[in-house]
Structure formats: structure tokens, C-alpha cells
Design a protein around this motif. Structure first.
Motif, short mmCIF file in Angstrom:
data_model
loop_
_atom_site.label_atom_id
_atom_site.label_comp_id
_atom_site.label_asym_id
_atom_site.label_seq_id
_atom_site.Cartn_x
_atom_site.Cartn_y
_atom_site.Cartn_z
N ALA A 248 -10.80 -4.51 2.93
CA ALA A 248 -11.40 -4.38 1.60
C ALA A 248 -10.59 -3.43 0.72
CB ALA A 248 -12.84 -3.87 1.73
N THR A 249 -9.99 -2.41 1.32
CA THR A 249 -9.28 -1.39 0.54
C THR A 249 -7.82 -1.74 0.31
OG1 THR A 249 -10.72 0.25 1.61
CG2 THR A 249 -8.84 1.09 0.38
N TYR A 250 -7.20 -2.38 1.30
CA TYR A 250 -5.74 -2.61 1.25
C TYR A 250 -5.39 -4.07 1.54
CZ TYR A 250 -5.53 2.47 1.24
OH TYR A 250 -5.69 3.80 0.91
N TYR A 251 -6.10 -4.99 0.94
CA TYR A 251 -5.85 -6.42 1.14
C TYR A 251 -4.38 -6.77 0.93
CZ TYR A 251 -6.12 -11.48 0.23
OH TYR A 251 -5.93 -12.85 0.23
N ARG A 252 -3.77 -6.19 -0.10
CA ARG A 252 -2.41 -6.59 -0.48
C ARG A 252 -1.37 -6.31 0.59
NH1 ARG A 252 -4.03 -2.12 -3.12
NH2 ARG A 252 -2.73 -0.24 -3.17
N TYR A 253 -1.71 -5.44 1.56
CA TYR A 253 -0.76 -5.12 2.63
C TYR A 253 -1.03 -5.90 3.92
CZ TYR A 253 0.41 -1.05 -0.25
OH TYR A 253 0.81 -0.22 -1.26
N MET A 254 -2.01 -6.78 3.93
CA MET A 254 -2.51 -7.32 5.18
C MET A 254 -1.83 -8.60 5.68
SD MET A 254 -4.81 -5.39 6.56
CE MET A 254 -3.76 -4.03 6.05
N SER A 255 -0.96 -9.20 4.88
CA SER A 255 -0.39 -10.49 5.25
C SER A 255 0.30 -10.45 6.61
CB SER A 255 0.59 -10.97 4.18
OG SER A 255 1.11 -12.23 4.52
N LEU A 256 1.18 -9.50 6.83
CA LEU A 256 1.93 -9.39 8.09
C LEU A 256 1.00 -9.19 9.27
CD1 LEU A 256 4.60 -9.12 9.67
CD2 LEU A 256 4.54 -6.66 9.14
N TYR A 257 -0.01 -8.33 9.10
CA TYR A 257 -0.91 -8.01 10.22
C TYR A 257 -1.83 -9.20 10.54
CZ TYR A 257 0.88 -3.56 8.73
OH TYR A 257 1.73 -2.55 8.37
N MET A 258 -2.20 -9.96 9.51
CA MET A 258 -3.00 -11.15 9.78
C MET A 258 -2.20 -12.12 10.63
SD MET A 258 -6.05 -10.94 8.41
CE MET A 258 -6.70 -12.55 8.06
N GLU A 259 -0.97 -12.33 10.26
CA GLU A 259 -0.11 -13.28 10.97
C GLU A 259 0.17 -12.83 12.39
OE1 GLU A 259 4.48 -14.89 10.65
OE2 GLU A 259 3.48 -14.16 8.84
#
Length: 871
Positions: A248-259
Motif C-alpha cells: 500500500a505504501t510502496y507499490y511503485r517499487y514492488m514489480s521485481l519482488y512480485m515477479e
């Protein structure tokens, strides 16, 4: 003072008088001997020989002397602490830190709250520089578990209360993060890890700079992801909860960690047999959807496509939900079958979490959920297993908001019949969900129901559900409300309506429901609300039924007055007041619907309402409801209400003086309503009312939310009584001038919103005064300069310019003043650029409606006439 003895009396003494006496002693000491009192409390907190509860109370009482939810009180408390000597404060702080080391966990928790309260004062002032280093040292691996836990608690409380934008607090972020990450490590005991994870959640706003650093971000994500794989389910659940907040706070940084990890970890977590873990893993995907929905709405409002939005960190989207749909959606649908066995167990379950998440997925990815969900519904709605039937209906109802309307309309038309058949299911869970699903359909897709062929069957099912378990009947009531609100628009102005034919069958059943002795699952209240809706949308041919409802309601209300003296418990009192409130709200709707037709029974109505007011104890919960009912009578019969003013005025005045209660808010609105109903007939009663309102405005201790209400009320009164308001005009204008210069007391959203509300109220007041004096401009002439000055400030206030009501009133006021002075007395003002700019901005705003733009056009026409005047 023997502080331990006094605290013990305050806690444990069976004699309420002794407890009260002890509490008074504590408060007196706090007010008159603050420094000595603080010493006594801190010594009690660290006294290892004292009772746990006494030590806890000492810590909490001391903490409450340093902080408050009320801003004014909090500032005073902080100032009192700041004015103490440095050496004295140093000794108190040292003992507070010492208390963190106690082995008594409850006492340590109180100590942590105390440390945070002191930190909230001192850290923003760059004081207590040794605090964070001390806490970091306390959280090192070699320390005792209790010390580490208490220190992490303190960090959590500090981060929870502190201002994340304060540079002095941000400067401590790295130290705070070091301590937290150490606590989350797998090498730490469970209690430490749990406390540290909670502290990390509270610290996320502070560690922005750290999180933007890839190396630090990777390490934070690593330790949290590792915690989701802990052996202990409580730790796993806490870690998934932490991931949700990070997303919720840092969505913009989450792409790599989601993958790399989060897709797999969260889907696996959703499948956990432990309810807590599964719920928190589902919560993670709910958070993803909420972020992506919010981002999509923001892009739409800004008129940006996804490519343009990619350049904005706040608007970027990675479509995580859509990418994961193939794995997450089947898991959610399966989780819907994990309902509670007990149908009356309303505790949050993984099935509830899955339903909520499914609804968010539908809103987020829209049409992509439809086919897979319908396949699930088709496969399970006829199952012999009640869990699968209920899950099928829940799934169907959950996806109705998001996918294309036309697509769903066809689907609903086909699915309605098999869903309706389940209203008589043997399972209560299934029936309750069916009634809820019908509510969703009638709320979102009423046009999918054929009113000639399907509506009668639907109403028949709802009548059956109304007579079922309270959980079913409550949802059936909601469905009926949706039907009447959407199919009976403007019926109250018609001779008949399509729904009139159903009144004789449905109203008696609802009346029967309102006669329940209890309000289990809000079933009785729901029945009253449904009757109120049916009354509000009733066509003229149903008025006899409405009148029969009114007669029944009046009889029942009178019966409740005698019941008040027989009340023996708080529970009984609450139940009676809830019933009275429901009856009053229903009567208010009936009075509003009947309008002038209530004139013939207004004497009996007012007699009943005043009798009920007289029977109320101070700050009764239903006092507002009675006042609103009386105001509705006034609105219905207009000037005829003046004959009741002498009897009603004492109650109204008393309510206006009760500034600590919300009854005062209601009473202020009722003064405005009475002015509109009575017109100039209210003038003889105004002196006392205006005196009370003026006194409330001048009282610095009065709740600040009353001020804008009073200013708006002045405007309404002025508009209603015309030049009769002139005796108050100069004073009210002076009050408005002062109020219009108000600035936020701090940078909080609440402070800004309050200032905006005051300035809106000032504008309302000016509009009312100018409107009331429209025919006699000489009375307003001396004050026009003040009004123009205020409107000019509005014209350069970005926040106010985004509020449609403000722009409509401001431009309308410009036009009205120009029309009042057609000879060009204020021509020079209308030639100024700010006037043109304000009108132009209002006319060109695409978000403003027709009425607002008409006000701006009116102002522009009047401006042109002013400018064209000769001389």
C-alpha cells in the motif's frame, strides 16, 4: 500522598465513592503539583514490589498527562513538560527507559507508551538524542527477550504518533530501521519478531529514504518474506499483513519482488489451513486491487493514459492483479467454501475475506473475472453441499460491480431464477447470502430485472425472506429499499406508481417486523428503514396506507413514554431508545411526505413530541430525533407553526446551550429551518436565540465545529427575515470578517478542512444577508467592501476554487451585488481582472454542473452591464 495506595483505590476499591475520591486526588495532584506528581508516578512505575495493575496505571496516567487526542489539550500538556528543567526531565526519561527493562510485560507495555509520549514532544525539538541509540542497543541479539520486545513496542508507538514529515523525526529513520530489522530476523524469539513486524508497519512512512535505496529495500523485503515462511502461523500472518502495508505504501517499487517471490508466497499463503495466515494473504491481494483501482481513478481524473501515467510514481500501474488472475482467482473461489459452520458466527473468516477480495478483483480487472466466476457458479449452485451453494451465490454477488454493465445485465436475467429458488434453502447461510445477492442485483443492476415477469417473483421471494431468520430479513429489507429507490423516483409527485399495487401485501409484514421485541441483527431497525423508504416514495393512491402507518407509529411512540419510568438496566434503556429513534425517524418521513396535510393533526403531533422531550434525561440519545421531527412539522405547515413556538422555545434554547453535545449541532440547523418556515414571524423569538448563538461563537472553549454551523445559520436567518435582520447585520459582518481571515493552526488535513468549512460558512452567511436585503441595498452598502475583499481572496485560493458550492456561491454573489446596485456604485470592482478570472474559471471547469455554470453566466452578464455603464 501515598501514590500506590491512591492508585490502588482508583483501580480496585469496591466503593464507587472511594474510587471517585481517588480519581479526584490524582487529577488534583496533576493540576496543582505536577512536578512532584510526575516523580511519584514514575517511581511507582519502576517499583518492582508494587502490583502489576498499579504500576501499569501509574505509567498510563503519566502518559496521559503528556498527550491527548484533543489538539488544544495536547499543546498545553506539551508546553507544561517543555517548561520543566532539563535536569528534572532527564531523570524522568532515564527512569522511563529503565522501566522498559522490567520483566513484567504489562508494565513494560505501559513504559513503552510513556517513552513514546515523551519522544513525541522531544524528538521534533531535536532533544533526547540518546533515545534512539539506547533503543537500538536494547534490541541487539544478546539482550534479554523482554527488553527487546519492550523496546520494539516503544519504536512502534513512537512511529505511530510522530509526524513522518518532521525532519528531526526523519533523521532518526535509519536508526529505527536498524533496530526493527534486527528484531524481524529469524534468529530472534517469536515475541520479538511479532513486535518488530508491527513496529515496521508503523515505521513505513518514516523510512521513505531507506526504502528508495535498492540495497536497503532488498534487505527489508528479504527479512519480511522469510517471516512469511516461519513455522509459527501467527508470525506468518503478521508477515503477510506487513507485506500488505508495504504494498500500500510502496507499490511503485514492488514489480521485481512480485515477479521473484510475492506471487508464489501469497498464493501459497492463501491456501494455508490456518485462518489467520490465509486471511492475511488474501488481504495482500485486496490491497493490490485497491491500489490499482485508486491509480486507475486518478489517471482517469487527470485524463492520462497508462503510458503518460508511467512518468508519475503515484499513478503508475503494473497490473499485478491481471497478471496473477489465473492463479489467484481460482484460489479465491475455492476459499469461498471455507465458511464458518455456525451460521450466527459473524467473526471475520477466510471465506468473507475471499468474497471481499473477489469484489475488488472484479472492480479492478473487470470483464476478465466474469467467465471463470460464472463457470464456478454454474458448477456449484445446484450442489448438494450447502458450502458450495453458498459460495456460488457469494461469487455471483461479488462480481457485479466492475465488469461491463450490458454483459452483466444479460447474465443476471438468466441467473435470477435459480438464485431466487434458494431463498427457501435448508441452510441459513445460503438464504442469507441469497438475500444479500438480491440486494446487490437491485442496487447495481435493477434494469436487468423484467418488472412484468421477474419482479413479482422477486417480491414474492423477499416477502418469504422477511419472515425468515433476522439475518435473512435484514438483507431482504435492504433489497426492498433498493427496489423502491430505483423504481419509484418522483412517485411522491404522482397519482400512482408501478409499486403501488404491492403496498397492501408488503407493508403489513414490515409493520409486523417492527413489532419485534428485540433488534437481533438489526432486523427491526431495517424494517423501520424500509417502511421509511416506502413512505418517502409513495404515490398519492397509497396515502391511506401511509396514514395507517402513522397512526400505528404514534400509538407506539406514546406507549414508550410510560415505559421509560420502568427501565431497570442500561441494556433495556438502549433497546427502548433505539425503538423510539426508529419510530421518530419513520414519523419524520411520514410528516415530510404528507406535507400540509399534517396541519389537521399538528396539535397532537407537537403535544406528543414535547411530552417526549420533557421525559428525556440530559443528553438523551433520541433528543436530536425529536427535534428533527418537530422541525419537519414546521417545514410542512409553514407559518402555522408559530402557535407552538412559546412551548418549543425553552427546549430549543436548552439544546443550543448544550454545546458539549451534538444536540447543539442539530439545534443550530433547526433555528435555520424555523426561520425558513416562519419567515418574519420568527423575529419576536430571535433575540434570545441570536444571543445564545453569539455567546457560543465567542466562547473559546466551545467545540470549533459549531462555528461554521452558526455562521451558516446566520445566513439562513438573514435570507428568511429580510431587513428585519438589519439589527444584527453589522455585528455579524464583523464576525465574518474575522472568521474569513482564519488560517490553519498546523499542517494537518483536519486543520485545513476546518478552515475551508469556516470560509464556506462565511460565504453562506454573506449570500444570505445579501439575498435578504435584496430590496433594500442601502442597508448592505456599508459592508460591500468587506464582501468583495473576501470574494477576491477566494479567487486566488486554489483549495476553495476546487469546491463547486464555493464557486457557485461566490459568482452568484458577484451577480447579485451588481444587480442590487445597477447604477454602477461598484463599477470599479467589476473592471478588475480577478472578477473576470473567477467567473471564467467557474464557467470553464469541466467538473462543475449546469447550475454552477449558470451562476457564473449570470455574474458575467451583470459584470458586462456594470462595465458598460457611463461615467
Amino acid at each position: 500522598m501515598n501514590i500506590l495506595e491512591v492508585l490502588e483505590h482508583a483501580l480496585f476499591n469496591r466503593d464507587p465513592n472511594k474510587r471517585t475520591e481517588a480519581e479526584l486526588q490524582l487529577n488534583e495532584a496533576a493540576n496543582n503539583y505536577f512536578e512532584d506528581f510526575v516523580t511519584l508516578l514514575i517511581d511507582a512505575l519502576i517499583n518492582e514490589e508494587a502490583k502489576t495493575e498499579v504500576r501499569m496505571l501509574a505509567g498510563l496516567f503519566l502518559k496521559n498527562q503528556l498527550t491527548s487526542k484533543d489538539t488544544k489539550t495536547k499543546l498545553a500538556q506539551q508546553a507544561r513538560w517543555i517548561n520543566l528543567s532539563v535536569d528534572y526531565k532527564s531523570g524522568i526519561k532515564s527512569k522511563a527507559i529503565q522501566a522498559l527493562e522490567t520483566e513484567d510485560e504489562k508494565v513494560a507495555s505501559s513504559a513503552a507508551q510513556l517513552v513514546a509520549a515523551i519522544a513525541d514532544i522531544e524528538l521534533p525539538r531535536n532533544e533526547w538524542s540518546e533515545l534512539i541509540p539506547t533503543i537500538i542497543n536494547n534490541t541487539k541479539a544478546e539482550n534479554k527477550t523482554n527488553v527487546k520486545k519492550a523496546s520494539h513496542l516503544a519504536i512502534g508507538y513512537i512511529c505511530e504518533s510522530a509526524d513522518p514529515l518532521n525532519p528531526a523525526i526523519i533523521a532518526q529513520a535509519s536508526g529505527i530501521l536498524i533496530a526493527i530489522v534486527q528484531g524481524v530476523q529469524s534468529s530472534e524469539p517469536k515475541v520479538v519478531r511479532l513486535t518488530a513486524l508491527n513496529a515496521l508497519v508503523n515505521s513505513l512512512a518514516f523510512i521513505k529514504n531507506n526504502f528508495e535505496n535498492e540495497g536497503e529495500r532488498n534487505y527489508i523485503m528479504q527479512v519480511v518474506c522469510e517471516a512469511t515462511q516461519a513455522d509459527d502461523p501467527e508470525l506468518q500472518a503478521s508477515a503477510f499483513g506487513c507485506l500488505s502495508r508495504i504494498m500500500a505504501t510502496y507499490y511503485r517499487y514492488m514489480s521485481l519482488y512480485m515477479e521473484k517471490a510475492l506471487y508464489g508466497l501469497t498464493v501459497s499463503g492463501m491456501q494455508s489451513n490456518d485462518e489467520r495466515v490465509a486471511c492475511m494473504a488474501v488481504e495482500f491481494w485486496s490491497t493490490v486491487c485497491e491500489d490499482e483501482i485508486e491509480s486507475a481513478m486518478a489517471r482517469q481524473d487527470a485524463g492520462l493514459d497508462s503510458v503518460e501515467a508511467a512518468n508519475s510514481a503515484d499513478l503508475i500501474t503494473f497490473n499485478f492483479a491481471l497478471v496473477a488472475l489465473q492463479d489467484v482467482l481460482p484460489t479465491l473461489l475455492t476459499l469461498l467454501t471455507r465458511q464458518h459452520e455456525d451460521p450466527e458466527d459473524d467473526d471475520w473468516s477466510v471465506a468473507m475475506a475471499a468474497g471481499s477480495c473477489l469484489a475488488l478483483f472484479a472492480n479492478n480487472v473487470q470483464n476478465y473475472v466474469t467467465d471463470p466466476t460464472l463457470q464456478f457458479v454454474s458448477a456449484n449452485i445446484g450442489s448438494e453441499n450447502w458450502r458450495e451453494r453458498e459460495a456460488a451465490v457469494m461469487a455471483f454477488g461479488s462480481i457485479l460491480d466492475g465488469p461491463e454493465h450490458d454483459q452483466l445485465r444479460t447474465v443476471v436475467a438468466q441467473a435470477l431464477e435459480p438464485i431466487l429458488l434458494l431463498i427457501g434453502d435448508s441452510s441459513l447461510q445460503v438464504k442469507e447470502t441469497v438475500a444479500w445477492c438480491l440486494g446487490r442485483i437491485t442496487d447495481l443492476l435493477i434494469d436487468s430485472i423484467d418488472v412484468n415477469t421477474q419482479l413479482p417473483t422477486l417480491l414474492e421471494a423477499l416477502v418469504s425472506g422477511l419472515q425468515d431468520h433476522p439475518k435473512v430479513s435484514t438483507n431482504c429489507c435492504w433489497t426492498l429499499i433498493n427496489i423502491w429507490e430505483q423504481l419509484c423516483v418522483d412517485s411522491d409527485k404522482s397519482a400512482t406508481s408501478f409499486m403501488s399495487q404491492y403496498y397492501p401485501n408488503i407493508v403489513p409484514i414490515l409493520m409486523q417486523l417492527t413489532n419485534r421485541e428485540d433488534n437481533e441483527f438489526s432486523s427491526r431497525t431495517s424494517a423501520f428503514e424500509t417502511l421509511s423508504t416506502i413512505v418517502s416514495y409513495s404515490a398519492n393512491d397509497t396515502i391511506p396506507i401511509v396514514q395507517s402507518i402513522a397512526n400505528d407509529a404514534l400509538t407506539r411512540l406514546e406507549a414508550t413514554i410510560s415505559m421509560q419510568s420502568q427501565i431497570s438496566s442500561n441494556e433495556d434503556r438502549g433497546n427502548l431508545e433505539e425503538l423510539q429513534s426508529n419510530i421518530l425517524n419513520l414519523l419524520t418521513k411520514i410528516i415530510g411526505r404528507l406535507g400540509q396535510d399534517v396541519t389537521s393533526v399538528s396539535d397532537s403531533l407537537l403535544s406528543m413530541f414535547l411530552k417526549l422531550l420533557a421525559a428525556q434525561e440530559a443528553n438523551s440519545l433520541i433528543e436530536e430525533d425529536i427535534l428533527f421531527a418537530i422541525a419537519t412539522v414546521a417545514g410542512s405547515i409553514g407559518g402555522e407553526f408559530v402557535k407552538y413556538m412559546d412551548a418549543f422555545l425553552p427546549y430549543l434554547s436548552k439544546a443550543l446551550q448544550n454545546t458539549d453535545s451534538t444536540i447543539c449541532n442539530a439545534a443550530i440547523g433547526i433555528v435555520a429551518d424555523l426561520a425558513q418556515s416562519l419567515g418574519v414571524q420568527i423575529v419576536p423569538y430571535l433575540e434570545g436565540l441570536m444571543t445564545i448563538l453569539g455567546s457560543n461563537l465567542n466562547n473559546a472553549e466551545v467545540r470549533k465545529e459549531l462555528r461554521p454551523l452558526i455562521l451558516s445559520c446566520f445566513g439562513d436567518v438573514a435570507a428568511a427575515i429580510g431587513n428585519n435582520f438589519n439589527v444584527y447585520t453589522s455585528l455579524v459582518i464583523q464576525i465574518c470578517e474575522l472568521a474569513s481571515q482564519l488560517e490553519p493552526e498546523n499542517g494537518s488535513i483536519e486543520a485545513l478542512e476546518y478552515v475551508v468549512s469556516v470560509k464556506e460558512a462565511v460565504l453562506d452567511c454573506y449570500v444570505g444577508i445579501v439575498g435578504g436585503l435584496n430590496g433594500e441595498p442601502q442597508f448592505i452598502y456599508p459592508h460591500i467592501g468587506s464582501i468583495f475583499s473576501f470574494i477576491q481572496r477566494i479567487s486566488v485560493d486554489y483549495t476553495l476554487l476546487t469546491i463547486e458550492s464555493v464557486c457557485r456561491s461566490a459568482t452568484g454573489l458577484l451577480g447579485d451585488i451588481a444587480a442590487m446596485f445597477p447604477n454602477g456604485e461598484f463599477k470599479d470592482v467589476y473592471t478588475q481582472p480577478w472578477v473576470t478570472d473567477l467567473i471564467k474559471k467557474t464557467r470553464s471547469n469541466p467538473n462543475f454542473d449546469h447550475k454552477t455554470k449558470e451562476a457564473a453566466r449570470w455574474a458575467r452578464d451583470q459584470q458586462k452591464r456594470q462595465i458598460s455603464l457611463q461615467g
